[in-house]
Design a protein around this motif. Structure first.
Motif, short mmCIF file in Angstrom:
data_model
loop_
_atom_site.label_atom_id
_atom_site.label_comp_id
_atom_site.label_asym_id
_atom_site.label_seq_id
_atom_site.Cartn_x
_atom_site.Cartn_y
_atom_site.Cartn_z
N SER A 1 34.72 27.94 39.72
CA SER A 1 33.76 28.53 40.65
C SER A 1 34.38 28.69 42.03
CB SER A 1 32.51 27.66 40.77
OG SER A 1 31.84 27.61 39.54
N VAL B 1 36.63 31.70 42.05
CA VAL B 1 35.86 32.95 42.12
C VAL B 1 35.36 33.17 43.54
CG1 VAL B 1 33.71 34.04 41.38
CG2 VAL B 1 35.18 32.93 39.69
N MET B 2 34.86 32.11 44.18
CA MET B 2 34.36 32.24 45.55
C MET B 2 35.47 32.65 46.52
SD MET B 2 31.90 28.92 45.87
CE MET B 2 30.56 28.66 44.73
N HIS C 1 38.01 34.48 45.89
CA HIS C 1 38.45 35.86 45.65
C HIS C 1 37.38 36.90 45.98
CE1 HIS C 1 41.62 33.70 43.46
NE2 HIS C 1 42.35 34.72 43.88
N ARG C 2 36.19 36.44 46.35
CA ARG C 2 35.16 37.41 46.74
C ARG C 2 35.54 38.02 48.09
NH1 ARG C 2 29.75 33.97 45.35
NH2 ARG C 2 29.80 34.34 43.11
N THR C 3 35.23 39.24 48.25
CA THR C 3 35.54 39.88 49.53
C THR C 3 34.55 39.47 50.58
OG1 THR C 3 34.20 41.80 48.99
CG2 THR C 3 36.53 41.89 48.38
N ALA D 1 31.25 41.49 50.80
CA ALA D 1 30.34 41.55 49.65
C ALA D 1 28.90 41.39 50.12
CB ALA D 1 30.69 40.46 48.64
N GLU D 2 28.05 42.18 49.54
CA GLU D 2 26.63 42.12 49.89
C GLU D 2 26.01 40.85 49.32
OE1 GLU D 2 24.71 44.22 51.72
OE2 GLU D 2 26.56 45.27 52.23
#
Length: 197
Positions: A121, A124-125, A127-129, A132-133
């Protein structure tokens, strides 16, 4: 002529002619692959006490039949168990010790699965842009419901059957209609073969 004066101050453990030879802490450490420092700690914790301590020198001596316990303690330390957990295993009867060890292994599997999911997790967090909305949160009003939660353990091969059986038993126990909606969520996977539902 043999000169015995060099050995005049040498301390050796007292033994009767029928008692087995005691092992020095160095010999015992080599036999169990435990360090002398670890053996002193285990003595302080009453986990692996020497058979004899020389009162004048403080030297520790162990019986050869303690080697098996020492090796077991070393192996259990490699699993990451605490000294208290190890003591509970090695001091128990063989049947109880096996049960304790199985329970501790299962707890460790649960913990490993949770930690692995947390790492995934976090990846993933990361690698989020940044643009991101955020997810849209919608508030809804639902009619009154009865919610019942039950947890069970099942292997993948028997998951559906276990879920249905647990669902029917829970609904019957709560006197709810058998056609009530039920959901199943895997909340703590142990491995590819089993999970806690």
């Amino acid at each position: 002529m043999l000169d015995l004066s060099l050995g005049a101050n040498l301390k050796v453990p007292a033994m009767s002619p029928t008692s087995p030879r005691l092992l020095s802490i160095g010999e015992f450490a080599a036999a169990t692959q435990l360090s002398a420092k670890a053996l002193r700690l285990y003595d302080e914790q009453n986990l692996l006490s020497p058979a004899r301590v020389d009162a004048s020198t403080g030297y520790r001596y162990y019986r050869s039949d303690q080697v098996a316990r020492g090796r077991l303690v070393r192996t259990l330390r490699e699993t990451g168990l605490t000294l208290a957990q190890i003591a509970s295993v090695v001091d128990a009867s063989p049947a109880v010790a096996r049960t304790l060890l199985n329970d501790l292994a299962m707890e460790q599997d649960y913990r490993h699965a949770r930690e692995k999911r947390a790492f995934q997790s976090a990846a993933v967090m990361l690698h989020r842009t940044a643009t991101a909305e955020p997810p849209e949160v919608v508030e809804r009003t639902l009619s009154a419901r009865t919610v019942a939660v039950a947890q069970f353990i099942a292997e993948r091969a028997t998951l559906i059957d276990r879920f249905q059986a647990e669902r029917i038993e829970l609904l019957a126990r709560l006197a709810l209609p058998p056609h009530s909606v039920a959901h199943c969520a895997l909340i703590d996977p142990l491995s590819d073969d089993a999970g806690r539902m």
